[in-house]
Design a protein around this motif. Structure first.
Motif, PDB file in Angstrom:
ATOM      1  N   PRO A   1      -8.838 -14.315  19.967  1.00 26.39           N
ATOM      2  CA  PRO A   1     -10.214 -14.235  20.460  1.00 26.39           C
ATOM      3  C   PRO A   1     -10.850 -12.882  20.167  1.00 26.39           C
ATOM      4  N   PHE A   2     -10.032 -11.878  19.914  1.00 28.91           N
ATOM      5  CA  PHE A   2     -10.583 -10.573  19.541  1.00 28.91           C
ATOM      6  C   PHE A   2      -9.608  -9.854  18.626  1.00 28.91           C
ATOM      7  N   LYS A   3     -10.081  -8.749  18.086  1.00 28.06           N
ATOM      8  CA  LYS A   3      -9.248  -7.978  17.177  1.00 28.06           C
ATOM      9  C   LYS A   3      -8.154  -7.290  17.980  1.00 28.06           C
ATOM     10  N   PRO A   4      -6.900  -7.498  17.627  1.00 28.55           N
ATOM     11  CA  PRO A   4      -5.831  -6.821  18.371  1.00 28.55           C
ATOM     12  C   PRO A   4      -5.943  -5.308  18.209  1.00 28.55           C
ATOM     13  N   THR A   5      -5.511  -4.602  19.209  1.00 27.91           N
ATOM     14  CA  THR A   5      -5.485  -3.141  19.102  1.00 27.91           C
ATOM     15  C   THR A   5      -4.353  -2.729  18.167  1.00 27.91           C
ATOM     16  N   GLY A   6      -4.383  -1.474  17.753  1.00 17.75           N
ATOM     17  CA  GLY A   6      -3.319  -0.962  16.893  1.00 17.75           C
ATOM     18  C   GLY A   6      -1.956  -1.154  17.544  1.00 17.75           C
ATOM     19  N   ALA A   7      -1.908  -0.882  18.834  1.00 19.59           N
ATOM     20  CA  ALA A   7      -0.631  -0.996  19.537  1.00 19.59           C
ATOM     21  C   ALA A   7      -0.166  -2.453  19.583  1.00 19.59           C
ATOM     22  N   GLN A   8      -1.095  -3.359  19.806  1.00 20.70           N
ATOM     23  CA  GLN A   8      -0.725  -4.780  19.815  1.00 20.70           C
ATOM     24  C   GLN A   8      -0.184  -5.210  18.452  1.00 20.70           C
ATOM     25  N   LYS A   9      -0.838  -4.736  17.389  1.00 21.89           N
ATOM     26  CA  LYS A   9      -0.367  -5.085  16.043  1.00 21.89           C
ATOM     27  C   LYS A   9       1.052  -4.556  15.816  1.00 21.89           C
TER      28      LYS A   9
ATOM     29  N   ASP B   1       1.007  -0.954  30.238  1.00 25.96           N
ATOM     30  CA  ASP B   1       0.328  -0.800  31.512  1.00 25.96           C
ATOM     31  C   ASP B   1      -0.514  -2.047  31.812  1.00 25.96           C
ATOM     32  N   VAL B   2      -0.886  -2.214  33.068  1.00 29.24           N
ATOM     33  CA  VAL B   2      -1.713  -3.371  33.414  1.00 29.24           C
ATOM     34  C   VAL B   2      -2.976  -3.358  32.565  1.00 29.24           C
ATOM     35  N   GLY B   3      -3.325  -4.521  32.046  1.00 29.85           N
ATOM     36  CA  GLY B   3      -4.543  -4.631  31.263  1.00 29.85           C
ATOM     37  C   GLY B   3      -4.411  -4.220  29.806  1.00 29.85           C
ATOM     38  N   SER B   4      -3.194  -3.920  29.368  1.00 30.33           N
ATOM     39  CA  SER B   4      -3.035  -3.454  27.992  1.00 30.33           C
ATOM     40  C   SER B   4      -2.990  -4.614  26.994  1.00 30.33           C
ATOM     41  N   GLY B   5      -2.920  -5.831  27.501  1.00 29.40           N
ATOM     42  CA  GLY B   5      -2.980  -6.978  26.603  1.00 29.40           C
ATOM     43  C   GLY B   5      -1.641  -7.494  26.135  1.00 29.40           C
ATOM     44  N   LYS B   6      -0.688  -7.554  27.064  1.00 25.11           N
ATOM     45  CA  LYS B   6       0.631  -8.070  26.712  1.00 25.11           C
ATOM     46  C   LYS B   6       0.592  -9.575  26.474  1.00 25.11           C
ATOM     47  N   THR B   7      -0.227 -10.262  27.268  1.00 29.56           N
ATOM     48  CA  THR B   7      -0.240 -11.722  27.181  1.00 29.56           C
ATOM     49  C   THR B   7      -0.653 -12.202  25.794  1.00 29.56           C
ATOM     50  N   LEU B   8      -1.604 -11.481  25.208  1.00 26.09           N
ATOM     51  CA  LEU B   8      -2.066 -11.864  23.877  1.00 26.09           C
ATOM     52  C   LEU B   8      -0.910 -11.780  22.870  1.00 26.09           C
TER      53      LEU B   8
ATOM     54  N   PHE C   1      -3.828 -20.976  32.450  1.00 25.42           N
ATOM     55  CA  PHE C   1      -5.235 -20.981  32.093  1.00 25.42           C
ATOM     56  C   PHE C   1      -5.460 -20.254  30.759  1.00 25.42           C
ATOM     57  N   TYR C   2      -4.856 -19.083  30.647  1.00 21.85           N
ATOM     58  CA  TYR C   2      -5.033 -18.224  29.479  1.00 21.85           C
ATOM     59  C   TYR C   2      -4.490 -18.894  28.213  1.00 21.85           C
ATOM     60  N   PHE C   3      -3.263 -19.399  28.323  1.00 21.76           N
ATOM     61  CA  PHE C   3      -2.640 -20.022  27.152  1.00 21.76           C
ATOM     62  C   PHE C   3      -3.367 -21.309  26.752  1.00 21.76           C
TER      63      PHE C   3
ATOM     64  N   GLY D   1     -13.107   0.133  24.441  1.00 23.32           N
ATOM     65  CA  GLY D   1     -14.250   0.083  25.343  1.00 23.32           C
ATOM     66  C   GLY D   1     -13.889   0.173  26.811  1.00 23.32           C
ATOM     67  N   ARG D   2     -12.592   0.252  27.104  1.00 22.11           N
ATOM     68  CA  ARG D   2     -12.206   0.356  28.512  1.00 22.11           C
ATOM     69  C   ARG D   2     -12.480   1.758  29.015  1.00 22.11           C
ATOM     70  N   LYS D   3     -13.079   1.831  30.188  1.00 25.83           N
ATOM     71  CA  LYS D   3     -13.255   3.146  30.802  1.00 25.83           C
ATOM     72  C   LYS D   3     -12.264   3.256  31.948  1.00 25.83           C
TER      73      LYS D   3
ATOM     74  N   VAL E   1      -3.937 -11.128  37.729  1.00 24.09           N
ATOM     75  CA  VAL E   1      -5.228 -11.798  37.768  1.00 24.09           C
ATOM     76  C   VAL E   1      -6.218 -11.111  36.833  1.00 24.09           C
ATOM     77  N   ASP E   2      -6.990 -11.920  36.140  1.00 26.81           N
ATOM     78  CA  ASP E   2      -7.789 -11.384  35.049  1.00 26.81           C
ATOM     79  C   ASP E   2      -9.232 -11.891  35.105  1.00 26.81           C
ATOM     80  N   VAL E   3     -10.106 -11.127  35.737  1.00 25.44           N
ATOM     81  CA  VAL E   3     -11.523 -11.470  35.769  1.00 25.44           C
ATOM     82  C   VAL E   3     -12.316 -10.231  35.342  1.00 25.44           C
TER      83      VAL E   3
ATOM     84  N   GLY F   1     -11.563  -2.899  35.798  1.00 25.87           N
ATOM     85  CA  GLY F   1     -11.519  -2.094  34.581  1.00 25.87           C
ATOM     86  C   GLY F   1     -11.055  -2.917  33.404  1.00 25.87           C
ATOM     87  N   ARG F   2     -11.286  -4.225  33.451  1.00 27.14           N
ATOM     88  CA  ARG F   2     -10.818  -5.113  32.385  1.00 27.14           C
ATOM     89  C   ARG F   2     -11.923  -5.474  31.418  1.00 27.14           C
ATOM     90  N   GLY F   3     -13.126  -4.978  31.684  1.00 28.02           N
ATOM     91  CA  GLY F   3     -14.215  -5.203  30.740  1.00 28.02           C
ATOM     92  C   GLY F   3     -14.699  -3.841  30.281  1.00 28.02           C
TER      93      GLY F   3
HETATM   94  P1  ADP Z   1      -1.606  -7.342  30.716  1.00 27.67           P
HETATM   95  O1  ADP Z   1      -0.917  -8.651  30.869  1.00 27.67           O
HETATM   96  O2  ADP Z   1      -0.960  -6.429  29.766  1.00 27.67           O
HETATM   97  O3  ADP Z   1      -1.884  -6.696  32.050  1.00 27.67           O
HETATM   98  P2  ADP Z   1      -3.684  -8.955  29.696  1.00 27.67           P
HETATM   99  O4  ADP Z   1      -2.911  -9.574  28.634  1.00 27.67           O
HETATM  100  O5  ADP Z   1      -3.940  -9.707  30.940  1.00 27.67           O
HETATM  101  O6  ADP Z   1      -3.032  -7.573  30.097  1.00 27.67           O
HETATM  102  O7  ADP Z   1      -5.041  -8.419  29.076  1.00 27.67           O
HETATM  103  C1  ADP Z   1      -6.040  -7.818  29.856  1.00 27.67           C
HETATM  104  C2  ADP Z   1      -7.404  -8.234  29.380  1.00 27.67           C
HETATM  105  O8  ADP Z   1      -7.691  -7.633  28.135  1.00 27.67           O
HETATM  106  C3  ADP Z   1      -7.540  -9.710  29.183  1.00 27.67           C
HETATM  107  O9  ADP Z   1      -8.830 -10.091  29.615  1.00 27.67           O
HETATM  108  C4  ADP Z   1      -7.400  -9.875  27.693  1.00 27.67           C
HETATM  109  O10 ADP Z   1      -8.044 -11.028  27.243  1.00 27.67           O
HETATM  110  C5  ADP Z   1      -8.080  -8.623  27.196  1.00 27.67           C
HETATM  111  N1  ADP Z   1      -7.605  -8.191  25.886  1.00 27.67           N
HETATM  112  C6  ADP Z   1      -6.337  -8.219  25.441  1.00 27.67           C
HETATM  113  N2  ADP Z   1      -6.249  -7.728  24.197  1.00 27.67           N
HETATM  114  C7  ADP Z   1      -7.505  -7.374  23.843  1.00 27.67           C
HETATM  115  C8  ADP Z   1      -8.071  -6.806  22.655  1.00 27.67           C
HETATM  116  N3  ADP Z   1      -7.337  -6.511  21.595  1.00 27.67           N
HETATM  117  N4  ADP Z   1      -9.395  -6.584  22.659  1.00 27.67           N
HETATM  118  C9  ADP Z   1     -10.147  -6.874  23.725  1.00 27.67           C
HETATM  119  N5  ADP Z   1      -9.681  -7.421  24.853  1.00 27.67           N
HETATM  120  C10 ADP Z   1      -8.373  -7.667  24.924  1.00 27.67           C
END
Ligand code: ADP
Ligand code: MG
Length: 692
Positions: free
Chosen positions: A264-272, A295-302, A333-335, A448-450, A551-553, A580-582
């Motif tokens: 759904p979005f471009k993975p970060t360098g770390a995700q790649k 860390d929380v919100g770093s995008g592990k699920t993706l 929900f996410y998957f 874009g995370r602050k 939880v992710d909102v 801080g997830r947007g």
């Molecule tokens: P974690 O499980 O590591 O705490 P999540 O996988 O729940 O983090 O991701 C946190 C939020 O960031 C989710 O809303 C996810 O869709 C979003 N996200 C993940 N990777 C990216 C990315 N590369 N660019 C923008 N948003 C992302």
């Protein structure tokens, strides 16, 4: 074996501490040493020092204390040096029959001066009655030497523990040294048996400061040995795992195409980077055992979703295990969101699925009709069978034990394992707990995370917090208001949350949709509330800590935590991670009552830092490793001599030595002996499920 002085009653007290055998006693080291070689006469005491005094009780009495009758017990001690020392114990009524005039007593405590009377005083000193066994040949155990102080179980005194350990030592014959001779020589380690003896009863010329720092040669040897076998076990496990036959997933263009289509979005360098590490593991012909830390919100699920695609496109199934129903629901929900367009079937199985649902899902999973099965502990139950499990993903691993991990893995034939955790684990701990896993770290947040702005507000200014929340809601954002839950009393937290929900929805925020989420709701109810919140129909969500993980909102930008002083650091950090997830600036507001020392420390840490590693380290320091990881389940090995925090540098030495011993053993024979020894003595204790 029978030890003199240990009858059934005392044996039971020892047993309660896990001291069942003579061996257990010998492996139960003192936690402190007292230098009684040079006991000070009372006349030589100086205020402010910690001192040992041996003196006779001259008088003793129980006094009321000011208006409140605290029952202060007070005894006067003298040793013939001309001066006297007064010992005081609040709530000391029970001492009336213990400290009686005429007894000879050793006291250890901080010496102070009573500013009114000019008397030397010591408050709540430790003490040991000496006179009753003066004739005893063993009296020399307790006087005129460095004496060990034990955490004495039950009603046993430290003096009695000392005697019991001494007698045990006398009765057993020296135990053979198992450490490889090369390592002993190379590190100039003390031999095993002398090390045991000297740890309990240090020689006359020992250095008390070293002893109390747990760095005497004897202690070092024992601590080192414990870590050495642990690290050897882990190294063996790793090298064994490398030889196992696993699945060699094919990374073809179709896989890449599917991943691209899913993202759904471009993975970060770390995700790649971590995906590359994972993909290489998955392609290799041995089972992957990888820890994904971020860390929380770093995008592990993706990243987990990408790995899942690799497995599914190779005609394998994926299991995702989560510790709570809410988190399992979130993952589901996410998957589903990501995978439906790829044509994959994603199913959810939790404890609160109905019997019919369960039966249905299990059938589909066994038939290979479900590509991804997500769930809680229900997934590892015996009757859940996979058609072809290829990848097991375990989220928030520290909540599961080694055994549970294994149970899931055994549902496939050497499937790949990806463990995910948001608890940043300090390096030495990671070595120990996850020593059998390779590690990948996501050290970058999505763009874009602050950083979340964190503020501490005292509860008498809560109105300001509410008006801030109101403004945010009017600006289109959403907020959480969390009430603390102590594990045992979700009921009470639920009540508090219900009450607050009423107050907030009726009085404070009339006209704003306020939702309520707590642990007593059924899972459909929970899901319904979460759904409304996710869709933005509910603006403010009042909740207990069921919200804690995952939880992710992204539109939620305010996290208000009431009674924040009751939460641990890890929990506060997890909770804050819900906002801080947007890309909008988010806020965490910690509302507290009066703070004690440690509460203040925790709140300050949260306000000052958003760095999960720093917070975890502080948490570990404030609470110690046992509590940090919760139960024994966590897989934290039970150590007798070593302490992972205190002895980090010894652990590192042990790890180096263990690695080189396993990789280049002095002889095949010696390695074999070591493997056998670990199997016989350490495997169970360390939770090393299969070694060598
Ligand atoms: P974690 O499980 O590591 O705490 P999540 O996988 O729940 O983090 O991701 C946190 C939020 O960031 C989710 O809303 C996810 O869709 C979003 N996200 C993940 N990777 C990216 C990315 N590369 N660019 C923008 N948003 C992302
Ligand atoms: Mg997560």
């Amino acid at each position: 074996m029978y030890v003199k002085g240990v009858g059934p009653a005392r044996a039971a007290m020892l047993e309660a501490k896990g001291l069942l055998t003579v061996e257990d006693l010998l492996y139960y080291p003192p936690f402190r040493y007292e230098d009684r070689r040079n006991v000070k006469p009372v006349s030589a005491l100086a205020p402010g020092e910690m001192a040992t005094v041996i003196a006779e009780v001259r008088s003793a009495r129980l006094a009321g204390f000011q208006r409140r009758n605290l029952g202060m017990f007070q005894a006067t001690f003298a040793d013939g040096s001309g001066a006297r020392l007064i010992g005081k114990w609040f709530h000391g009524g029970y001492l009336q029959s213990v400290i009686t005039p005429g007894l000879k007593i050793a006291l250890y405590g901080k010496i102070e001066i009573d500013s009114y009377t000019g008397d030397l005083v010591t408050l709540h000193p430790e003490f040991e009655i000496l006179s009753e066994e003066d004739e005893d040949a063993e009296a020399a155990l307790h006087l005129g030497r460095i004496v060990p102080i034990y955490e004495a179980p039950g009603k046993l005194t430290t003096r009695l523990m000392r005697t019991i350990v001494y007698r045990a030592l006398e009765r057993v014959s020296p135990v053979e040294d198992h450490l490889p001779a090369g390592i002993r020589q190379h590190l100039k380690l003390r031999d095993f048996w002398p090390a045991i003896v000297e740890t309990h009863f240090p020689p006359a010329d020992a250095d008390v400061r070293l002893l109390n720092a747990f760095r005497s040669p004897a202690q070092f040897r024992l601590i080192f040995e414990e870590f050495f076998w642990l690290e050897c076990g882990l190294a063996l496990k790793r090298s064994r795992a490398r030889l196992e036959q696993g699945i060699s997933f094919d990374l073809n263009d179709r896989v890449r195409e599917k991943i691209r289509a899913m993202l759904p979005f471009k993975p970060t360098g770390a995700q790649k980077r971590v995906l590359k590490e994972i993909a290489e593991d998955m392609a290799a012909p041995r089972p992957m055992n990888r820890l994904l830390q971020g860390d929380v919100g770093s995008g592990k699920t993706l990243v987990a979703a990408e790995a899942a695609i690799i497995a599914i496109e190779n005609d394998y199934q994926v299991a995702v295990l989560a510790p709570t129903e809410i988190l399992a629901g979130q993952h589901h929900f996410y998957f589903k969101n990501l995978f439906t367009k790829l044509g994959y079937i994603v199913a959810l199985l939790t404890g609160s699925s109905t019997q019919r649902e369960k039966t249905q899902i299990k059938k589909l999973v066994a038939a290979g009709m479900v590509h991804v099965l997500i769930g809680t502990h229900a997934v590892i139950e015996a009757d859940v069978e996979f058609y072809r499990l290829g990848l097991a993903v375990i989220d928030e691993q520290h909540r599961f034990g080694v055994v549970q991990r294994l149970r899931l893995v055994q549902k496939g034939v050497h499937p790949d394992v990806l463990v995910m955790t948001a608890t940043p684990i300090p390096r030495t701990l990671a070595l120990t707990i996850y020593g059998d896993l390779d590690t990948s770290v996501i050290d970058e947040l999505p763009p874009g995370r602050k950083p979340v702005v964190t503020k501490h507000v005292s509860e008498d200014r809560i109105e300001q917090v509410y008006s801030f929340v109101k403004k945010q809601v009017e600006a289109g954002r959403q907020a959480y208001v969390v009430y603390p839950v102590i594990e045992e009393s979700e009921t009470r937290a639920t009540k508090a949350a219900q009450k607050m929900h009423k107050h907030l929805s009726e009085t404070v925020f009339p006209g704003i949709a306020v939702g309520l989420l707590h642990g007593r709701l059924s899972s459909e109810e929970k899901e319904a509330v979460m759904d409304l919140f996710k869709r933005g129909e509910v603006k403010i969500l009042v909740t207990t800590t069921v919200i804690e993980v995952g939880v992710d909102v992204p539109n939620a930008t305010v996290m208000v935590i009431e009674h924040a002083e009751r939460f641990g650091l890890a929990q506060l950090h997890q909770l804050r991670g819900r906002v801080g997830r947007g890309s909008t600036q988010s806020y965490c507001i910690l509302v507290t009552g009066k703070l004690n020392e440690s509460g203040r420390e925790r709140i300050r840490t949260m306000v000052d830092s958003t760095d999960g590693f720093h917070i975890a380290e502080m948490d570990l320091k404030l609470r110690g490793p046992g509590e940090f990881f919760g139960t024994k389940q966590s897989g934290l090995p039970v150590l007798r001599f070593g302490n992972i925090l205190r002895d980090q540098e010894v652990l590192e030495v042990a790890q180096r030595e263990a690695a080189s011993f396993v990789e280049h053993p002095p002889s095949a024979e010696e390695l074999k002996r070591a493997v056998q020894y670990i199997r016989d003595h350490w495997q169970r204790r360390y939770g090393l499920v299969q070694v060598g």
